[in-house]
Design a protein around this motif. Sequence first.
Motif, mmCIF file in Angstrom:
data_model
loop_
_atom_site.group_PDB
_atom_site.id
_atom_site.type_symbol
_atom_site.label_atom_id
_atom_site.label_comp_id
_atom_site.label_asym_id
_atom_site.label_seq_id
_atom_site.Cartn_x
_atom_site.Cartn_y
_atom_site.Cartn_z
ATOM 1 N N PHE A 126 0.827 -1.205 0.000
ATOM 2 C CA PHE A 126 0.000 0.000 0.000
ATOM 3 C C PHE A 126 0.864 1.258 0.000
ATOM 4 O O PHE A 126 2.069 1.178 0.253
ATOM 5 N N SER A 177 -3.313 11.321 -0.217
ATOM 6 C CA SER A 177 -4.663 11.842 -0.380
ATOM 7 C C SER A 177 -4.815 12.197 -1.849
ATOM 8 O O SER A 177 -3.838 12.600 -2.487
ATOM 9 N N ARG A 178 -6.031 12.062 -2.368
ATOM 10 C CA ARG A 178 -6.230 12.331 -3.798
ATOM 11 C C ARG A 178 -5.747 13.718 -4.181
ATOM 12 O O ARG A 178 -6.037 14.681 -3.491
ATOM 13 N N TYR A 181 -4.666 8.988 3.657
ATOM 14 C CA TYR A 181 -5.258 7.678 3.364
ATOM 15 C C TYR A 181 -4.201 6.616 3.113
ATOM 16 O O TYR A 181 -3.115 6.912 2.613
ATOM 17 N N ASN A 208 -3.717 3.636 0.666
ATOM 18 C CA ASN A 208 -4.292 3.235 -0.623
ATOM 19 C C ASN A 208 -3.796 1.839 -0.985
ATOM 20 O O ASN A 208 -2.589 1.604 -1.019
ATOM 21 N N CYS A 209 -4.739 0.949 -1.239
ATOM 22 C CA CYS A 209 -4.386 -0.434 -1.558
ATOM 23 C C CYS A 209 -4.693 -0.662 -3.037
ATOM 24 O O CYS A 209 -5.868 -0.839 -3.405
ATOM 25 N N PRO A 210 -3.660 -0.620 -3.896
ATOM 26 C CA PRO A 210 -3.916 -0.720 -5.334
ATOM 27 C C PRO A 210 -4.208 -2.152 -5.770
ATOM 28 O O PRO A 210 -3.735 -3.109 -5.161
ATOM 29 N N PRO A 260 -9.597 5.204 -8.748
ATOM 30 C CA PRO A 260 -8.178 5.494 -8.514
ATOM 31 C C PRO A 260 -7.764 6.929 -8.846
ATOM 32 O O PRO A 260 -6.591 7.268 -8.725
ATOM 33 N N LEU A 287 -4.592 9.562 -7.737
ATOM 34 C CA LEU A 287 -3.637 8.766 -6.955
ATOM 35 C C LEU A 287 -2.569 8.185 -7.874
ATOM 36 O O LEU A 287 -2.898 7.672 -8.950
ATOM 37 N N ASP A 328 0.567 5.418 -7.803
ATOM 38 C CA ASP A 328 1.268 4.397 -7.021
ATOM 39 C C ASP A 328 2.773 4.628 -7.159
ATOM 40 O O ASP A 328 3.306 4.542 -8.269
ATOM 41 N N VAL A 364 -8.521 1.044 -6.633
ATOM 42 C CA VAL A 364 -7.866 1.216 -5.342
ATOM 43 C C VAL A 364 -8.886 1.110 -4.206
ATOM 44 O O VAL A 364 -10.025 1.575 -4.342
ATOM 45 N N GLN A 393 -9.402 2.446 -0.510
ATOM 46 C CA GLN A 393 -8.819 3.418 0.415
ATOM 47 C C GLN A 393 -9.177 3.049 1.852
ATOM 48 O O GLN A 393 -10.298 2.624 2.138
#
Length: 403
Positions: free
Chosen positions: A146, A150-151, A159, A161-163, A217, A220, A222, A232, A234
């Motif tokens: 992860f 933040s966006r 946040y 973020n788990c892609p 996504p 964001l 990665d 993603v 969040q």
Amino acid sequence: MKPKKFTPAHKSSNLAELVCSNSLKSDSIDKAAGILKSEMIKLKSLVLEAAYKNKVSAGGALAVDREKFSQYITNKIYNNDYIEVINEEATEINFKNTNPIIIATGPMTSNSLAEEIENFIGMKSLAFYDSISPIVLYDSLDRSQFFRASRYEDGVGDYINCPLTKVEYVNFIESLNSAEKIDFHKFENPNYFEGCLPIEEMASRGLDTLRFGPMKPVGLTDPKTARRPYAVLQLRKENEAETMWNLVGFQTKMKIGDQKKVFSIIPALKNAEFLRFGSIHRNTYINSPGKIKNTLQSESNKMVFFAGQITGVEGYTESAAMGIVAGINAGRAFNKKTPYSFTKFSALGILLDYISNANSKELQPMNINLGLFGIEKPKKNIQIIQNNSKKAIDDFINSEKYV
Ligand SMILES: Cc1cc2nc3c(=O)[nH]c(=O)nc-3n(C[C@H](O)[C@H](O)[C@H](O)COP(=O)(O)OP(=O)(O)OC[C@H]3O[C@@H](n4cnc5c(N)ncnc54)[C@H](O)[C@@H]3O)c2cc1C
């Protein structure tokens, strides 16, 4: 009000009816539920006394013979000379009475009283549904899978973020579609807000619905690939200590075993430990922050107390724990003593802080769990939590305040 009037979930005329599972969860002090129980036992919980006297074997859980459990408590209450039981529906809060009142009408509070409570604490302060996203323990996440952001913002970001790659995303949606879901009860007729749909409902509307919804996504990048992920998940922090993180927008009716299986497809969550699973169910509760103090007194009238699940805790044991606190403090108010605030070193205090802390805007009902204690690596540091809890409750019992 039973047996004159039943809620749609209650069936027995006895008191202390367990409407669904017969388990009061773990009583191991290596678990948060066990620590809470150890505090309640010291405070002479009638509910736990009844549970241990009517226990049935269930591995590490404290499960009970529900009929005997309920009968035991009913006998104790009816045979107590200081208690008069009146089986009536309460429809109004009697403010003319200068003695303390405790309202403990639970998740199925009757409509007329719910209206009265809403008038008393303020409109829109009562919720009628729990739409709950799962919460995971930070320590159990795979950090290599992860990134924080933040966006559309630079910097560390709020946040996690788990892609997901396209293959992982498609696999996730397919598993979601085939997962077993819990049916709604007859009395639960969900009128979903479009902004609060269960993820499986969104997934059933098309392969890309989630990718354009809570799993979008956009904004964001990665850092591993220097590209925008395909999709993603969040995670938003649940507490300042950042031990607990909720899966944003992931309210679900999937069965618990399937939640574990389906969410583990997301690489960062492969071995995630769930502090709370997702759910959606009928539940009347007060949005307590700013309305109820951590003594369980209402902010607007110190003689009106709330207890049980209506305060915003979740579960049999947690509800009973709130009963102990309201009982102690109503007794103290009756004796013109200051109500006691349990410290955040105890499981009781942690729950009370969770529901009353005015910093939280929108309360989501919560079971007791280790993440709430705000201690880093809570499983590894369980002994600190146990010692703190023991000291906090012993201090209270030994203080003049108990009597
Ligand atoms: C369908 C369902 C399933 C659940 N399953 C579980 C589970 O498996 N495990 C778990 O830990 N928790 C479960 N819960 C949550 C559980 O109900 C609560 O945690 C717990 O029972 C709440 O205790 P309480 O004392 O606050 O309320 P309750 O146990 O509901 O007691 C409140 C009492 O007040 C009465 N009442 C309501 N309105 C009035 C009124 N106006 N006047 C007089 N009396 C009134 C009700 O009839 C009821 O007897 C479930 C809840 C629901 C609704």
